[in-house]
Design an enzyme around this catalytic site. Structure first.
Site, short mmCIF file in Angstrom:
data_model
loop_
_atom_site.label_atom_id
_atom_site.label_comp_id
_atom_site.label_asym_id
_atom_site.label_seq_id
_atom_site.Cartn_x
_atom_site.Cartn_y
_atom_site.Cartn_z
N ASP A 376 -6.71 -2.97 23.72
CA ASP A 376 -6.68 -1.52 23.85
C ASP A 376 -5.56 -1.08 24.80
O ASP A 376 -5.23 -1.77 25.77
CB ASP A 376 -8.01 -1.01 24.40
CG ASP A 376 -8.03 0.49 24.56
OD1 ASP A 376 -8.03 1.19 23.53
OD2 ASP A 376 -8.01 0.98 25.72
N GLU A 431 -3.10 -2.15 19.95
CA GLU A 431 -3.18 -0.70 19.80
C GLU A 431 -1.98 -0.10 20.53
O GLU A 431 -2.01 0.11 21.74
CB GLU A 431 -4.49 -0.15 20.36
CG GLU A 431 -4.69 1.32 20.04
CD GLU A 431 -5.32 2.12 21.17
OE1 GLU A 431 -5.91 3.17 20.89
OE2 GLU A 431 -5.19 1.72 22.34
#
Length: 720
Positions: A376, A431
């Site tokens: 992330d 991401e």
């Protein structure tokens, strides 16, 4: 980077031997990376990297890759000399935290700013200074607690434990051990305590990891909201109720959010407080192992949504200011704070921070048998400005300027190298919203080593169109470009929507499409309105065109496969601490009287279509038609021909569709079938003779009837 040598559990072995062994000597095997095994694995000459042959636009930025890769090899060589291997370096959990052996318990912590360190808990009635740790010259503190005379451990399984320290400021404070593997919320003060986890019977995995999947079809999920009731749901409930749904739908991978302990439930798991601990609100470590084991038995791989881009700013139950300094695990001052996220930023240039984070990866892979990670917040890591207030246009100068964070990039390279060394079939997903070139190329080719990046522009495009444009104004060129605009040889996970699109402040695709009718006009027994017709048809079309054209893998967030209504909002003061929007209404999908069941049936059919025809990951892709007036997009992917008619009210007869195939065509999927909420305007029994004349840069064409707001998928009929 400051390095030092730690020979291990000196106090546990009752010695203080800090001498360097030959294999650990900094002067031993200076050319260790010149061994044959490393020559085969890496390309150390930056000028020879494959990426420069594949992308000429990178050539002016060779200096960036020379510096980045040079630092990577410098760190890697230090690791190999000091720790023998990267895998050994990443087994910090065998040295730090609580280590149990036949003689007792070793507790070890890295806290260079601390002046005194003790271990305490309910096992000694919180006598804070009874068990005092001893420091070494490297910032480590440790204590060995021998077993009782009867052979039991002084600290029983399940005990609440904390570290009591005199910090760098001279204050005595409690801390949760940084390497703790289990936590529990204290009902009195709502803070989290560490838990000593040492069950007498260890969980034994029954099922091996599944063989590597041909492609990734990912079902993104959150354990706590994976049930109908307005509460936090458990690992065991997910294992029993949700895994069978995933298997039935045809997805081969689940990606689980919020596994690492996070004190604030409403953070969606992105403000991690305890990196090695399973979130206790969902169950025990063994419950999670059972979930993963069961998934593997079903042939489903399990990815973890990992947060290494930042950490919670919590002090009492996190790792922020753990030893009394703000630069313990993080950068000091403002450089160590992410102002938008209200969180702390790791200093990836520190040796012990690398050990901590790399060991965290190894822990989840080895102890829990995860099959990989979605990393992330990668954009925040790649650049010193963290992407804040910076708009990326695709100009390569934006990626390779002085704003590039070399230490972070080196950490990500080490992380990918380690993960694929531990488990070669592991999947790593980045991401990143910036589009950093080489992110998903191998390290040997000159990349950072990720397997996939998230195709983040695609869901943003759908939301933008639904929010801002009339259907008749949709630009087919723009839609096609967004779906196909991917870096060469860098694989993407495409998705029409994930959890991001449904967070409070926004709505799911279905909510944008159906609006208020989602509450009172979703029964199949009610007359269809213009809104419900549009909603059902576009919801199917957006998912399939994303799946078929948008990448090399596919993802959906749980519930979106059937058009879950409304949005996601976790309990917080602003909503009266309600769980109403933090759940999944599986009952809507299972009710055949509701249109949701038709959307679910289509999702299952399109996943099966790919399973039968294998267009992922590398199926040949060619867009033959982008007709803005007709609102038609036609393309080939693998051995299939997809035709999408986005026109709000115009259907087309005898419509020519170019094809490279020489055989007659047959329909293998039509969104207009009644079981998908369609109107049976397409006869699937009709065969479509191929006409051997060039059309739309294809050698042949077929003529079809394509209804408005529908998609038809064709396949050449073999043997005719």
């Amino acid at each position: 980077m400051n390095t030092y040598i730690d020979s291990g559990n000196s106090i546990a072995s009752k010695t203080f031997n800090r001498k360097l062994s030959k294999k650990n000597s900094l002067f031993y095997q200076q050319s260790i990376l010149e061994r044959e095994e490393f020559i085969q694995r890496y390309e150390r000459n930056a000028d020879n990297l494959q990426i420069f042959h594949d992308d000429g636009y990178l050539d002016p930025f060779r200096k960036h890759f020379q510096v980045r890769n040079g630092r990577f090899f410098e760190v890697l060589e230090n690791v190999l000399k000091i720790e023998t291997s990267l895998k050994d370096f990443a087994k910090g959990y065998e040295k730090y935290g609580f280590i149990v052996n036949e003689n007792g318990i070793l507790y070890k912590e890295w806290a260079p700013g601390a002046k005194e360190v003790y271990i305490t808990g309910d096992f000694n009635n919180w006598n804070n200074t009874q068990y005092s740790c001893t420091p070494d010259n490297f910032g480590n503190w440790e204590i060995f607690i021998p077993r009782n005379d009867d052979g039991t451990n002084v600290i029983p399984h399940g005990s609440q434990v904390k570290t009591y320290i005199k910090d760098a400021n001279g204050d005595y404070v409690y801390r949760v051990p940084a390497w703790i593997t289990t936590t529990k919320q204290n009902e009195d003060n709502k803070l989290y305590d560490g838990v000593f986890w040492n069950p007498e019977i260890k969980y034994e995995f029954k099922n091996p990891r599944p063989p590597k999947h041909r492609c990734a079809k990912i079902y993104e999920c959150h354990i706590g909201m994976a049930g109908i009731e307005s509460r936090v749901h458990s690992f065991k409930e997910f294992t029993k109720n949700v895994l069978p749904r995933v298997k039935s739908l045809g997805y081969n991978t689940i990606q689980i959010m919020a596994i690492q302990e996070h004190a604030y439930y409403g953070s969606f798991g992105y403000h991690v407080t305890n990196f090695f601990a399973v979130s206790s609100r969902f169950g025990t470590p063994d419950d999670l192992k059972e979930l993963i084991d069961t998934a593997h038995g079903l042939g489903i791989s399990v990815l973890m949504d990992l947060v290494h881009s930042h950490a919670s700013s919590n002090v009492v139950d996190g790792i922020n200011n753990w030893d009394g300094t703000d630069y313990h695990y993080f950068h000091a001052g403002s450089k160590g704070k992410h102002e938008l996220w209200d969180s702390r930023l790791f200093d990836y240039g520190k040796w012990e921070v690398l050990r901590f984070l790399l060991s965290n990866l190894s822990w989840w892979l080895n102890e829990y048998q995860f099959d990989g990670f979605r990393f992330d917040g990668i954009t925040s890591m790649l650049y010193l400005h963290h992407g804040m207030g910076f708009g990326f246009t695709g100009n390569y100068q934006e990626y390779f300027s002085e704003n590039a964070d070399i230490d972070s990039l080196v950490y990500l390279m080490l992380a990918n190298d380690l993960i694929h060394d531990i488990y070669p079939d592991a999947i790593t997903i980045a991401e990143d919203v910036s589009g950093y070139p080489s992110l998903c190329r191998t390290i040997k080719d000159g990349g950072v080593g990720f397997d996939y990046r998230m195709a983040m522009a695609v869901p943003d495009k759908w939301i933008k169109l639904l929010k801002e444009a009339k259907d008749e104004d949709w630009d087919m060129d723009d839609v096609s470009h967004t779906l196909t605009n991917r870096r060469h040889q860098e694989k993407c996970i495409c998705y029409a929507e994930c959890h991001d699109q449904a967070l409070v402040g926004d709505k799911t695709l279905s909510m944008w499409l159906f609006d208020k009718e989602i509450y009172d006009n979703m029964s199949v027994h009610q007359p269809e309105t213009l809104t419900t017709f549009r909603g059902v048809q576009l919801h199917k079309m957006l998912r399939l065109i994303t799946f078929a054209l948008g990448g090399e893998g596919y993802l959906t967030f749980m519930g979106n496969e059937f058009g879950h209504p409304e949005w996601i909002d976790f309990p917080r003061q602003g909503n009266g601490w309600s769980y109403h929007y933090a759940r999944r209404r599986w009952d809507l999908a299972d009710d055949k009287n509701l249109r949701y069941s038709q959307l679910l049936a289509f999702d299952k059919a399109m996943i099966q279509l790919e399973e039968d025809n294998h267009w992922l990951p590398y199926g040949e892709q060619y867009v033959s038609l982008k007709h803005n007036g007709d609102k038609v997009i036609a393309f080939e992917r693998g051995n299939l021909v997809f035709v999408f008619n986005f026109h709000p009210n115009q259907s087309f007869e005898h419509y020519r569709i170019g094809t490279r195939h020489n055989e007659d065509h047959e329909i293998v999927l039509s969104s207009d079938d009644p079981e998908f909420g369609g109107h049976t305007r397409v006869d699937k029994n009709v065969k479509f003779p191929v006409i051997r004349e060039q059309w739309c840069n294809r050698p042949n064409y077929i003529q079809i009837y394509i209804p408005n707001r529908s998609v038809i998928v064709f396949r050449p009929k073999k043997g005719n």
